[in-house]
Design an enzyme around this catalytic site. Structure first.
Site, PDB file in Angstrom:
ATOM      1  N   HIS A  20       0.841  -1.197   0.000  1.00 20.96           N
ATOM      2  CA  HIS A  20       0.000   0.000   0.000  1.00 20.96           C
ATOM      3  C   HIS A  20       0.878   1.248   0.000  1.00 20.96           C
ATOM      4  O   HIS A  20       1.800   1.339   0.797  1.00 20.96           O
ATOM      5  CB  HIS A  20      -0.903  -0.023   1.232  1.00 20.96           C
ATOM      6  CG  HIS A  20      -2.081   0.867   1.122  1.00 20.96           C
ATOM      7  ND1 HIS A  20      -1.958   2.239   1.118  1.00 20.96           N
ATOM      8  CD2 HIS A  20      -3.405   0.604   1.005  1.00 20.96           C
ATOM      9  CE1 HIS A  20      -3.167   2.766   1.002  1.00 20.96           C
ATOM     10  NE2 HIS A  20      -4.059   1.804   0.927  1.00 20.96           N
ATOM     11  N   ARG A  58      -2.523   1.801  -6.640  1.00 23.18           N
ATOM     12  CA  ARG A  58      -1.638   1.528  -5.506  1.00 23.18           C
ATOM     13  C   ARG A  58      -0.269   1.013  -5.918  1.00 23.18           C
ATOM     14  O   ARG A  58       0.755   1.485  -5.428  1.00 23.18           O
ATOM     15  CB  ARG A  58      -2.281   0.483  -4.588  1.00 23.18           C
ATOM     16  CG  ARG A  58      -3.449   1.017  -3.803  1.00 23.18           C
ATOM     17  CD  ARG A  58      -4.044  -0.052  -2.914  1.00 23.18           C
ATOM     18  NE  ARG A  58      -5.201   0.487  -2.205  1.00 23.18           N
ATOM     19  CZ  ARG A  58      -5.970  -0.201  -1.372  1.00 23.18           C
ATOM     20  NH1 ARG A  58      -5.701  -1.478  -1.135  1.00 23.18           N
ATOM     21  NH2 ARG A  58      -6.995   0.357  -0.768  1.00 23.18           N
ATOM     22  N   HIS A 107       0.683  -4.925   2.919  1.00 21.08           N
ATOM     23  CA  HIS A 107      -0.690  -4.642   3.340  1.00 21.08           C
ATOM     24  C   HIS A 107      -1.647  -5.840   3.204  1.00 21.08           C
ATOM     25  O   HIS A 107      -2.491  -6.064   4.059  1.00 21.08           O
ATOM     26  CB  HIS A 107      -1.208  -3.481   2.493  1.00 21.08           C
ATOM     27  CG  HIS A 107      -2.606  -3.058   2.798  1.00 21.08           C
ATOM     28  ND1 HIS A 107      -2.957  -2.545   4.025  1.00 21.08           N
ATOM     29  CD2 HIS A 107      -3.730  -3.061   2.047  1.00 21.08           C
ATOM     30  CE1 HIS A 107      -4.253  -2.257   4.017  1.00 21.08           C
ATOM     31  NE2 HIS A 107      -4.742  -2.564   2.840  1.00 21.08           N
ATOM     32  N   GLU A 166      -8.986 -14.058   3.619  1.00 15.67           N
ATOM     33  CA  GLU A 166      -7.671 -13.711   3.082  1.00 15.67           C
ATOM     34  C   GLU A 166      -6.755 -14.938   3.026  1.00 15.67           C
ATOM     35  O   GLU A 166      -5.771 -14.955   2.273  1.00 15.67           O
ATOM     36  CB  GLU A 166      -7.040 -12.586   3.922  1.00 15.67           C
ATOM     37  CG  GLU A 166      -5.815 -11.973   3.261  1.00 15.67           C
ATOM     38  CD  GLU A 166      -5.254 -10.749   3.980  1.00 15.67           C
ATOM     39  OE1 GLU A 166      -5.972 -10.128   4.776  1.00 15.67           O
ATOM     40  OE2 GLU A 166      -4.075 -10.425   3.731  1.00 15.67           O
ATOM     41  N   SER A 219     -12.061  -6.887   0.123  1.00 13.86           N
ATOM     42  CA  SER A 219     -11.711  -8.004   0.988  1.00 13.86           C
ATOM     43  C   SER A 219     -12.808  -8.258   2.017  1.00 13.86           C
ATOM     44  O   SER A 219     -13.223  -9.393   2.226  1.00 13.86           O
ATOM     45  CB  SER A 219     -10.390  -7.762   1.709  1.00 13.86           C
ATOM     46  OG  SER A 219     -10.175  -8.798   2.640  1.00 13.86           O
TER      47      SER A 219
HETATM   48  C1  LIG Z   1      -4.973  -1.411   7.949  1.00 17.15           C
HETATM   49  C2  LIG Z   1      -5.846  -2.228   7.045  1.00 17.15           C
HETATM   50  C3  LIG Z   1      -6.995  -1.673   6.502  1.00 17.15           C
HETATM   51  C4  LIG Z   1      -7.806  -2.422   5.664  1.00 17.15           C
HETATM   52  N1  LIG Z   1      -8.942  -1.837   5.162  1.00 17.15           N
HETATM   53  C5  LIG Z   1      -9.754  -2.576   4.359  1.00 17.15           C
HETATM   54  C6  LIG Z   1     -10.966  -2.014   3.851  1.00 17.15           C
HETATM   55  O1  LIG Z   1     -11.287  -0.856   4.107  1.00 17.15           O
HETATM   56  N2  LIG Z   1     -11.755  -2.794   3.080  1.00 17.15           N
HETATM   57  C7  LIG Z   1     -11.441  -4.077   2.774  1.00 17.15           C
HETATM   58  O2  LIG Z   1     -12.208  -4.726   2.090  1.00 17.15           O
HETATM   59  N3  LIG Z   1     -10.311  -4.639   3.253  1.00 17.15           N
HETATM   60  C8  LIG Z   1      -9.462  -3.924   4.036  1.00 17.15           C
HETATM   61  N4  LIG Z   1      -8.316  -4.511   4.518  1.00 17.15           N
HETATM   62  C9  LIG Z   1      -8.098  -5.946   4.321  1.00 17.15           C
HETATM   63  C10 LIG Z   1      -8.988  -6.762   5.273  1.00 17.15           C
HETATM   64  O3  LIG Z   1      -9.065  -6.107   6.518  1.00 17.15           O
HETATM   65  C11 LIG Z   1      -8.499  -8.180   5.514  1.00 17.15           C
HETATM   66  O4  LIG Z   1      -8.126  -8.759   4.321  1.00 17.15           O
HETATM   67  C12 LIG Z   1      -9.597  -9.042   6.138  1.00 17.15           C
HETATM   68  O5  LIG Z   1     -10.110  -8.421   7.281  1.00 17.15           O
HETATM   69  C13 LIG Z   1      -9.123 -10.437   6.469  1.00 17.15           C
HETATM   70  O6  LIG Z   1     -10.147 -11.120   7.174  1.00 17.15           O
HETATM   71  P1  LIG Z   1     -10.038 -12.648   7.546  1.00 17.15           P
HETATM   72  O7  LIG Z   1     -11.277 -13.001   8.278  1.00 17.15           O
HETATM   73  O8  LIG Z   1      -9.695 -13.439   6.364  1.00 17.15           O
HETATM   74  O9  LIG Z   1      -8.777 -12.751   8.540  1.00 17.15           O
HETATM   75  P2  LIG Z   1      -8.393 -11.932   9.857  1.00 17.15           P
HETATM   76  O10 LIG Z   1      -9.375 -10.888  10.184  1.00 17.15           O
HETATM   77  O11 LIG Z   1      -6.970 -11.579   9.691  1.00 17.15           O
HETATM   78  O12 LIG Z   1      -8.526 -13.000  11.017  1.00 17.15           O
HETATM   79  C14 LIG Z   1      -7.614 -14.035  11.208  1.00 17.15           C
HETATM   80  C15 LIG Z   1      -8.077 -14.870  12.382  1.00 17.15           C
HETATM   81  O13 LIG Z   1      -7.329 -16.070  12.421  1.00 17.15           O
HETATM   82  C16 LIG Z   1      -6.819 -16.292  13.705  1.00 17.15           C
HETATM   83  N5  LIG Z   1      -5.548 -17.000  13.545  1.00 17.15           N
HETATM   84  C17 LIG Z   1      -4.539 -16.720  12.678  1.00 17.15           C
HETATM   85  N6  LIG Z   1      -3.565 -17.642  12.805  1.00 17.15           N
HETATM   86  C18 LIG Z   1      -3.959 -18.508  13.750  1.00 17.15           C
HETATM   87  C19 LIG Z   1      -3.404 -19.678  14.326  1.00 17.15           C
HETATM   88  N7  LIG Z   1      -2.238 -20.159  13.931  1.00 17.15           N
HETATM   89  N8  LIG Z   1      -4.087 -20.298  15.297  1.00 17.15           N
HETATM   90  C20 LIG Z   1      -5.302 -19.840  15.712  1.00 17.15           C
HETATM   91  N9  LIG Z   1      -5.895 -18.755  15.175  1.00 17.15           N
HETATM   92  C21 LIG Z   1      -5.223 -18.110  14.229  1.00 17.15           C
HETATM   93  C22 LIG Z   1      -6.708 -14.950  14.348  1.00 17.15           C
HETATM   94  O14 LIG Z   1      -6.815 -15.100  15.731  1.00 17.15           O
HETATM   95  C23 LIG Z   1      -7.910 -14.225  13.743  1.00 17.15           C
HETATM   96  O15 LIG Z   1      -9.041 -14.523  14.530  1.00 17.15           O
HETATM   97  C24 LIG Z   1      -7.471  -3.755   5.346  1.00 17.15           C
HETATM   98  C25 LIG Z   1      -6.318  -4.311   5.879  1.00 17.15           C
HETATM   99  C26 LIG Z   1      -5.491  -3.560   6.703  1.00 17.15           C
HETATM  100  C27 LIG Z   1      -4.215  -4.175   7.197  1.00 17.15           C
END
Ligand SMILES: Cc1cc2nc3c(=O)[nH]c(=O)nc-3n(C[C@H](O)[C@H](O)[C@H](O)COP(=O)(O)OP(=O)(O)OC[C@H]3O[C@@H](n4cnc5c(N)ncnc54)[C@H](O)[C@@H]3O)c2cc1C
Ligand code: SF4
Ligand code: FES
Lengths: 247, 639
Positions: free
Chosen positions: B267, B331, B402, B426, B441
């Protein structure tokens, strides 16, 4: 800059803790408070000593993981700031900083500065939700919500569950946390359906888990990093009385 | 190469999901109660999947490493979540959203998956709204939308600058409701250490209880990984500090193919490195580039303060290089251009690794009030961290790791190459190709968990209704547990002199320098050697204090870094293999005369899915050819 740290060290929930003193001589004013602790920990590990345990994750004030009692105030001196957002430039060169975990019967210490806040999850499980299954919702625009209500919902849903309100309160009451959730869900028509049950269950759960009662000292509001207003507690009380009257 | 069957349904693009759903088998409610499902992760992907499976009546166990599911990294998302509602009547549609994502991903994603993600996006918004997520509304009480990331329609739903936090609180409340009902059991402060595979099927996980250090066994009929991205491999990134790649990496080592591991989004606008102790880079929303102008001094190492540098001694390099798009280039382009200037010695700030984002002209033209209204909270956040007010002096920004487009390979059903192991959010690779568009995302993670996985997993579980509860006393559990314990023992007993954090920093630097924004053959080959050396040093000179039988945050870090050292190598192999530039993956050898990214559709229009071939061996490449039947491949230009 230099700082002297008095840090609460406690091996586990069973053991008795005590303060230990550490001196740091190369603190950069740009560092966050937790980065300062990181650097202390790097040193301790290299010296073969036990590093200071503390909870953290996002490091930008939004996940609610961090929470340290700094010089007698939850999250330190800065207004509307979480521990991870606090910067070392807010301290004086040579200052002695006292660093403790949250102190509350309902949040037992796990190790050093880490406490167990699972009681908050249990309160939410006792009705802090709107009962709707995935797939059952109607079109998002089918129920207009006045902007004012949506804004109030946003402000109250901004609670990050850090527990500073409990740590700040001399009675260790969780009222602000519970009131924020009650107020949040009360803003929507679909949230009204379960409102009486919700408030009764959540309050009962809060009492059961050993949180104290609210005596309106407003300490919680002053320390809440997300600016949750104490007016939510009045709202909770109204909701509670109405619900009880219906019994 | 026969290993990969994406199981993309036949028929016209718009009918694929509908036709597929009609063919997916069901599990009747009475049988669901007898089926156990493990979900690892409580971000928007994990929470949504777990609560929905609970609502359907399955027996669900959920794990996360934080003390509460509400703290998962999704909480930090700022800008918004997309949907094709067309509330603005600006002629948006499912097709348009699909098309923007395919093009944004630089034509390296699967058409069918992306179309489905767009198709279920509207249901996601309905559900969040019903749960009480306060999306921004206008004075008529209806939902507001804004535009995002250069697309021509306004389809982004948002809740100020904390959309992720508000959505996750909604998802967490639905999860809490199922915990209350007893359909879901929550296991916080648990780290997944390994996957257990029995007779070729995913049957459980081994976790470490982060408070007691105990190693626990958990079994299920199916396992869902929703463990997020691995952007923290760069050490400094915009992600939550404890985000990691370990769960996906463990699954990979047990046989799950890993797809496009080198596709990482960098980013362009994050607060830069301020000092050596810094652990994280805070994102400054991309919207700032609407009014801010990016520049560096024309003179190398100019010692003057920015406001003292006269206009004609400033290099507005984005406006210079990209007159048509100027500061609003995408980006990846903006990130590479900043790196180019800093590498050439023109960077500013104490480290020389930042560029100015200047609001002086906008404040003059539009007034301070306008800036306050639009960016007030970001300016405040910036000032809290740096101690400087962007109203007075230009912001300093630099690119940061990012988002990882790469992840576990999954078929159309979101199942990995291990039967019974699913990857959502993700953690999988499926919907964003070589570059993710803003706000897509949150849309994908939630769509996966609420409306896709619950349907597709039933099709698999329909064959499992006669399988009794999986015992945890099998030899496979024994040996997986033993391997985990041995590995922890090995880590604890190295007793060297360097901390896990210091190894992580060094790893991050290698990845950033050679497998970051810009890659080339020579650098990547060099990185392979450096990573090998670092790994040897890690396993000989790591220091972890205390014991494994207690809360030990240094052990947690070390275990993740150990996995990152291996995952890093896979990323490098992937980047080496792909001798084209596409999206965020820029190979210096593949550029136009003017230095822009050059795709090679003839040779690289495929998903690179890697098979683990044993420690120390080169991974094996499998290709999933990408067929574009509904969109025409095009070149991207921003001149
Ligand atoms: C600063 C920032 C801003 C963003 N803004 C946006 C936005 O505005 N719009 C958008 O669409 N996307 C945005 N993104 C991207 C988006 O936030 C993420 O891609 C998304 O939230 C990922 O969700 P997820 O449920 O896949 O994983 P996550 O929310 O990362 O959750 C991972 C989970 O897995 C668990 N976990 C991981 N490894 C282990 C392990 N080994 N053992 C047990 N548990 C584990 C963690 O405890 C957590 O509960 C942003 C990202 C960042 C960094
Ligand atoms: S009300 Fe404020 S202090 Fe209390 S948990 Fe929520 S954010 Fe923290
Ligand atoms: S670490 Fe997330 S709020 Fe402080």
């Amino acid at each position: 800059m230099k700082v002297k740290l008095r840090i609460w060290r406690q091996k586990n929930s069973q053991s008795k803790g005590k303060f230990e003193v550490y001196e740091l001589n190369d603190v950069a004013p740009d560092m966050s408070f937790l980065e300062m602790l990181d650097s202390l920990n790097q040193r301790l590990v290299k010296e073969g000593k036990s590093p200071v345990a503390f909870d953290h994750d996002c490091r930008e004030g939004i996940c609610g993981s961090c929470g340290i009692y700094i010089n007698g105030r939850p999250h330190g001196n800065d207004h509307r700031t979480t521990t991870c957002e606090l910067r070392m430039r807010r301290f004086k060169d040579g200052e002695t900083i006292t660093v403790e975990p949250w102190r509350a019967a309902a949040f037992p210490v796990v190790k050093d500065l880490v406490v167990d806040r699972s009681a908050f999850d249990k309160i939410i499980q006792a009705g802090g939700y709107i009962s709707v299954n995935a797939g059952a919702a109607q079109d998002a625009n089918s129920i207009p919500v006045p902007k004012h209500n949506a804004d109030v919902a946003f402000d109250t849903a901004s609670c990050i569950g850090c527990g500073a309100c409990v740590a700040a309160c001399k009675n260790a009451s969780a009222m602000l946390f519970v009131a924020a959730k009650i107020t949040h869900l009360a803003q929507f028509p679909q949230g009204r359906v379960e409102a009486p049950e919700r408030v009764k269950r959540m309050v009962a759960k809060m009492d059961e888990l050993g949180f104290g009662s609210c005596t309106n000292t407003r300490a919680c509001e002053a320390e809440c990093p997300k600016g949750i207003s104490i007016s939510t507690i009045a709202k909770l009380n109204r909701e509670y009385i109405t619900a009880k009257l219906k019994d | 190469m026969t290993k990969l069957n994406a199981k993309i349904p036949e028929g016209p693009l718009a009918d694929k999901w509908t036709n597929h759903k009609a063919k997916l088998r069901l599990v009747n409610p009475a049988n669901r109660r007898k089926l156990d499902i493990i979900v690892v992760g409580t971000g928007l992907a994990g929470s949504s999947a777990a609560s929905t499976l609970g609502e359907l009546g399955y027996n669900v166990k959920v794990f996360c490493y934080q003390d509460s599911p509400r703290r998962a990294h999704s909480v930090a998302a700022q800008g918004g979540i997309n949907a094709a509602k067309n509330y603005k009547n600006d002629n948006d549609s499912v097709y348009r959203l699909f098309y923007d994502m395919i093009k944004g991903g630089d034509f390296r994603a699967r058409e069918a998956n992306v179309y489905r993600a767009a198709e279920v996006s509207n249901l996601v918004i309905d559900h969040y709204t019903a749960l009480g997520v306060p999306f921004a509304r206008d004075y008529g009480g209806l939902i507001e939308n804004r535009s995002f990331g250069g697309v021509q329609v306004s389809r982004t739903f948002y809740a100020k600058g904390q959309t992720g936090q508000q959505c996750l609180i909604g998802a967490y409340s639905a999860l809490s409701r199922q915990i209350d009902k007893g359909t879901v059991t929550m296991y916080p402060r648990r780290e997944m250490m390994d996957l257990v595979v029995i007779d070729g099927k995913a049957r459980g996980i081994i976790v470490r209880n982060l408070i007691t250090g105990e190693i626990e066994r958990h079994s299920a009929h199916a396992v869902v990984l929703a463990t997020g991205g691995y952007g923290t491999i760069y050490y400094l990134s915009t992600l939550a500090l404890n985000s990691n790649g370990s769960a996906a990496w463990r699954a990979h080592k047990r046989g799950a193919l890993f797809a496009n591991p080198s596709f990482v989004q960098i980013h362009p606008t994050s607060i830069p490195v301020l000092n050596d102790h810094q652990c994280k880079l805070t994102l400054m929303s991309e919207s700032l580039r609407n009014d801010g102008r990016v520049w560096v001094p024309k003179q190398k190492g100019d010692p003057r303060k920015p406001n003292e540098i006269p206009e004609d001694e400033r290099d507005y390099y984005l406006e210079r290089r990209y007159p048509a798009f100027g500061n609003l280039v995408p980006r990846d382009v903006a990130s590479r251009a900043a790196k180019e200037r800093c590498d050439a010695g023109y960077g500013v700030g104490p480290t020389g690794l930042s560029v100015y984002l200047d609001f002086r002209d906008a404040i003059q033209k539009k007034g301070r009030k306008y800036i306050e209204e639009n960016y007030g909270n970001l300016f405040e956040m910036y000032e809290k961290i740096t101690g400087e007010s962007p109203y007075e002096v230009p912001m300093r920004i630099y690119p940061a790791g990012h988002y990882t487009m790469g992840g576990l390979w999954v078929d159309y059903n979101l199942m990995t190459t291990i039967p019974g192991l699913y990857a959502i959010g993700e953690a999988n690779f499926s919907d964003h190709g070589a570059n993710r568009l803003g706000a897509s995302s949150l849309m994908q993670t939630s769509g996966d968990g609420y409306f896709i996985l619950p349907y597709t997993i039933a099709d698999y579980l329909a064959d499992e209704i006669k399988t009794p509860k999986i015992p945890t006393s099998t030899p496979e559990f024994d040996s997986a547990e033993k391997e985990v314990k041995d590995r922890i023992q090995r880590l604890m007993s190295i007793n060297g002199t360097e901390t896990a954090t210091s190894f992580h920093k060094r790893l991050g630097k290698i990845m950033w320098d050679y497998c970051g924004m810009v890659r080339n053959e020579e650098g990547l080959k060099k990185a392979l050697g450096l990573l090998d050396e670092l790994k040897v040093e890690f396993w000989n000179n790591l220091k972890i204090p205390d014991t494994a039988g207690e809360l030990n945050q240094e052990l947690e870090k070390a275990s993740r870094v150990a996995d990152f050292l291996e995952l890093g190598k896979l990323m490098v192999y992937d980047a080496l293999n792909r001798r084209e530039s596409c999206g965020a993956h820029f190979r210096e050898e593949s550029q136009t005369e003017t230095g822009e990214a050059k795709r090679d559709d003839e040779n690289y229009s495929y998903v690179a899915a890697w098979e683990f071939a044993g420690d120390g061996n080169e991974p094996i490449l499998h290709k999933e050819e990408l067929k574009f039947e509904y969109v025409k491949l095009q070149e991207r230009s921003y001149k």
